[in-house]
Structure formats: structure tokens, C-alpha cells
Design a protein around this motif. Structure first.
Motif, PDB file in Angstrom:
ATOM      1  N   ALA A  11       0.571  -1.222   0.132  1.00 58.54           N
ATOM      2  CA  ALA A  11       0.042  -0.008  -0.499  1.00 58.54           C
ATOM      3  C   ALA A  11       0.820   1.203  -0.007  1.00 58.54           C
ATOM      4  N   ILE A  12       1.733   1.243   0.898  1.00 59.66           N
ATOM      5  CA  ILE A  12       2.911   2.243   0.899  1.00 59.66           C
ATOM      6  C   ILE A  12       3.376   2.363  -0.952  1.00 59.66           C
ATOM      7  N   GLY A  13       4.041   1.638  -0.822  1.00 61.90           N
ATOM      8  CA  GLY A  13       4.543   1.886  -2.618  1.00 61.90           C
ATOM      9  C   GLY A  13       3.527   2.513  -3.424  1.00 61.90           C
ATOM     10  N   ARG A  14       2.397   1.705  -3.910  1.00 60.43           N
ATOM     11  CA  ARG A  14       1.324   2.502  -4.167  1.00 60.43           C
ATOM     12  C   ARG A  14       0.677   3.564  -4.553  1.00 60.43           C
ATOM     13  N   ALA A  15       0.441   3.191  -3.106  1.00 59.41           N
ATOM     14  CA  ALA A  15       0.809   5.593  -2.762  1.00 59.41           C
ATOM     15  C   ALA A  15       1.414   6.391  -2.980  1.00 59.41           C
ATOM     16  N   LEU A  16       3.408   6.165  -3.034  1.00 62.11           N
ATOM     17  CA  LEU A  16       3.940   6.571  -3.647  1.00 62.11           C
ATOM     18  C   LEU A  16       3.776   6.650  -5.457  1.00 62.11           C
TER      19      LEU A  16
END
Length: 87
Positions: A11-16
Motif C-alpha cells: 500500500a505504501i509503495g502504491r501510494a507513492l
């Protein structure tokens, strides 16, 4: 089955990645302009790396996101991933 830790990393990666793309910032240009290792950003954006909060929020800040805005984007991605994985 994905663990909550793995889902959070994704989720962190996708958000960034989504925010960088939404702003029209090319991957290599972002890394070059901010002296950020391409391998590190790639691993983060693909959810394949446990990263420090400092690195994560540094990238979010460089993208112009506040702590709250970034948190909201991550929450949205967590919800989507939970649905995707049937959790």
C-alpha cells in the motif's frame, strides 16, 4: 495469504508510485533530482522493501504530500488490497 505487514508495504509503495505518476514525475528524473537511489525507490514502489519511516516520509514530502495526505492515500490502498486479497 498476504500478511498485514506485506499489505502495508504494498500500500505504501502504491501510494507513492500513484502520486508520483499523478503529478507526471518520471521515475528516473525524480531519483536524479532528489539524489534518491533508483533501486531503493523501485523496491519501495513495488512493495518489495521494508523501509524506514524517514525514507518513506521524505519521498512523500518531496511529492508535496503532508503526513495526513499520505496517510489517507495509504489507507485507501490498504482497503483496496484487502478487498483484492479477500481479507
Amino acid at each position: 495469504m498476504k500478511t498485514m505487514e506485506e499489505i502495508l508495504q504494498m500500500a505504501i509503495g502504491r501510494a507513492l508510485r500513484n502520486e508520483r505518476r499523478r503529478r507526471g514525475i518520471k521515475f528516473t528524473i525524480f531519483c536524479y533530482e532528489h539524489d534518491f537511489p533508483t533501486t531503493t525507490l523501485y523496491m519501495l514502489e513495488t512493495g518489495n522493501s521494508k523501509t524506514s519511516a524517514v525514507s518513506t516520509f521524505r519521498i512523500a514530502e518531496l511529492l508535496g504530500l503532508s503526513f495526513q495526505e499520505f496517510g489517507a492515500l495509504v489507507d485507501k490502498e490498504v482497503a483496496a488490497l484487502k478487498k483484492e486479497f479477500g481479507l
